[in-house]
Design an enzyme around this catalytic site. Structure first.
Site, mmCIF file in Angstrom:
data_model
loop_
_atom_site.group_PDB
_atom_site.id
_atom_site.type_symbol
_atom_site.label_atom_id
_atom_site.label_comp_id
_atom_site.label_asym_id
_atom_site.label_seq_id
_atom_site.Cartn_x
_atom_site.Cartn_y
_atom_site.Cartn_z
ATOM 1 N N LYS A 161 -3.894 2.182 -2.504
ATOM 2 C CA LYS A 161 -5.226 2.877 -2.672
ATOM 3 C C LYS A 161 -5.233 3.922 -1.927
ATOM 4 O O LYS A 161 -4.961 4.187 -0.887
ATOM 5 C CB LYS A 161 -6.316 1.784 -2.129
ATOM 6 C CG LYS A 161 -6.179 0.469 -2.937
ATOM 7 C CD LYS A 161 -7.497 0.315 -3.789
ATOM 8 C CE LYS A 161 -8.686 0.681 -3.375
ATOM 9 N NZ LYS A 161 -9.495 1.338 -4.430
ATOM 10 N N ASP A 198 0.808 -1.223 -0.080
ATOM 11 C CA ASP A 198 -0.083 0.036 -0.069
ATOM 12 C C ASP A 198 0.748 1.240 -0.049
ATOM 13 O O ASP A 198 2.124 1.383 0.310
ATOM 14 C CB ASP A 198 -0.711 0.086 1.320
ATOM 15 C CG ASP A 198 -2.049 -0.691 1.106
ATOM 16 O OD1 ASP A 198 -2.611 -1.086 0.086
ATOM 17 O OD2 ASP A 198 -2.983 -0.469 2.070
ATOM 18 N N MET A 210 -9.351 8.856 7.607
ATOM 19 C CA MET A 210 -9.833 9.447 6.549
ATOM 20 C C MET A 210 -10.826 10.718 6.363
ATOM 21 O O MET A 210 -11.631 10.945 5.469
ATOM 22 C CB MET A 210 -10.310 8.468 5.432
ATOM 23 C CG MET A 210 -9.482 7.332 5.150
ATOM 24 S SD MET A 210 -10.390 6.090 4.021
ATOM 25 C CE MET A 210 -11.336 5.186 5.115
HETATM 26 N N1 SAH Z 1 -5.709 0.238 7.850
HETATM 27 C C1 SAH Z 1 -5.165 1.243 8.143
HETATM 28 C C2 SAH Z 1 -6.155 2.351 7.854
HETATM 29 C C3 SAH Z 1 -6.375 2.703 6.413
HETATM 30 S S1 SAH Z 1 -7.460 4.227 5.764
HETATM 31 C C4 SAH Z 1 -4.957 1.140 9.388
HETATM 32 O O1 SAH Z 1 -5.414 0.368 10.158
HETATM 33 O O2 SAH Z 1 -4.421 2.294 10.158
HETATM 34 C C5 SAH Z 1 -6.252 5.525 5.937
HETATM 35 C C6 SAH Z 1 -6.525 6.398 6.846
HETATM 36 O O3 SAH Z 1 -5.515 6.031 8.010
HETATM 37 C C7 SAH Z 1 -5.955 7.687 6.586
HETATM 38 O O4 SAH Z 1 -6.700 8.511 5.787
HETATM 39 C C8 SAH Z 1 -5.484 8.123 8.117
HETATM 40 O O5 SAH Z 1 -6.781 8.746 8.673
HETATM 41 C C9 SAH Z 1 -5.446 6.938 8.764
HETATM 42 N N2 SAH Z 1 -3.755 6.809 8.911
HETATM 43 C C10 SAH Z 1 -3.168 5.773 8.513
HETATM 44 N N3 SAH Z 1 -1.833 5.806 8.865
HETATM 45 C C11 SAH Z 1 -1.766 6.996 9.394
HETATM 46 C C12 SAH Z 1 -0.543 7.689 9.800
HETATM 47 N N4 SAH Z 1 0.819 7.456 9.910
HETATM 48 N N5 SAH Z 1 -1.040 8.966 10.885
HETATM 49 C C13 SAH Z 1 -2.302 9.490 10.665
HETATM 50 N N6 SAH Z 1 -3.362 8.804 10.146
HETATM 51 C C14 SAH Z 1 -3.008 7.719 9.763
#
Ligand code: SAH
Length: 274
Positions: free
Chosen positions: A63, A40, A177
């Site tokens: 994505k 990803d 998100m």
């Molecule tokens: N599967 C992932 C989430 C995917 S959706 C998980 O479990 O974390 C993607 C969203 O995750 C982003 O838009 C943001 O809101 C959040 N996100 C992922 N990594 C992040 C990070 N390092 N810092 C802040 N938000 C994060």
């Protein structure tokens, strides 16, 4: 599950939220063995550069809420199947945890339809990573007994009754998100009379060296930061617990305004590094 002798195996693994050291040992072990890694966008480059076996094929198939430049899910599914049916060990590496706001179900359906064996390895989700690195306990006595993982990436996603309940609950609310709709998110909660002791923490690029935390009472948000834009990815924590950040933060903000995760380049979908 019946298994064709030549079929490989797919490991769907969470890479954690950013800091490469938040990868599990199990995911690390499989990265050392994998022939193909399909990653990803929100996966640290350090993981891909340093933890993956040297001659492995690394595909970037990020994505990003259907934005241009991201790889369509059906293409990711096809890639996974193509390499697994060649007998390869494939690691499908996802940002954070594999099951939170990700297309895990879609990928699992594809694997079972094609009778490809798989394993699922969890990862540290952004909520857990961001909370830890911002010094915010997601649940805490006298603050919140529960936590909810939500998203509000487009304005009509949550109904009025739902907002009312969100404004009135004691639960900690974590929004994924949702930085693009943040002004509207805050005004919905205020409209439904969220308590005066609720705070908001906006955590950009959590757990990376570029992490920044902006926190204030949610009733002061509009005055302070309305119209702000935030560095991707951003996580939002709302609740009484968000006020604890002021006392327990341990990582200073980074003011460089640089991106940790590489943006996806147009026409470079599923680019190979091999
Ligand atoms: N599967 C992932 C989430 C995917 S959706 C998980 O479990 O974390 C993607 C969203 O995750 C982003 O838009 C943001 O809101 C959040 N996100 C992922 N990594 C992040 C990070 N390092 N810092 C802040 N938000 C994060």
């Amino acid at each position: 599950m019946s298994n064709n002798l030549n079929t490989g195996k797919v490991i769907i693994a969470g890479a954690g939220p950013g800091d490469p050291e938040l990868l599990t040992l199990k995911a690390f072990r499989y990265l050392q063995e994998a022939d193909v890694v399909i990653s990803d966008r929100l996966v640290s480059e350090v993981i891909l550069e340093e933890y993956v076996k040297k001659n492995a094929l690394v595909l970037h198939a990020g994505k990003q809420s259907n934005k241009e430049g991201s790889t369509a899910q059906h293409i990711i599914n096809e890639l996974i199947v193509e390499y697994a049916l060649q007998g390869k060990l494939v690691v499908r590496l996802k940002g954070g945890d594999v099951s939170i706001f990700s297309n895990l179900l879609d990928e699992l359906n594809t694997l079972t339809e094609n009778q490809i064996p798989y394993e699922i390895i969890p990862g540290i989700t952004a909520a857990a990573g961001a909370a830890a690195y911002a010094g915010i306990p997601l649940t805490a006595r006298d603050h919140a007994n529960a936590v909810r993982f939500l998203t509000y990436y487009k304005a009509d996603l949550l109904e009025e009754n739902y907002w009312k309940e969100l404004a009135q609950t004691n639960d900690t609310l974590v929004f994924y998100m949702s930085s693009g709709t943040l002004d509207s998110l805050v005004s919905k909660l205020l409209e439904h009379q969220i308590e005066t002791d609720r705070h908001i923490a906006i955590i950009e690029q959590a757990t990376t060296p570029m992490q920044n935390v902006h926190a204030c009472n949610i009733h002061e948000y509009a005055k302070k930061w309305s119209g702000n834009s935030y560095m991707s990815p951003t996580l939002i924590i709302v609740g009484k617990v968000a006020a604890l950040q002021q006392e327990f933060q341990w990582l200073p903000n980074d003011l460089s305004r640089e991106y940790y995760f590489k943006p996806i380049e147009k026409n470079k979908k599923a680019e190979a590094r091999a």
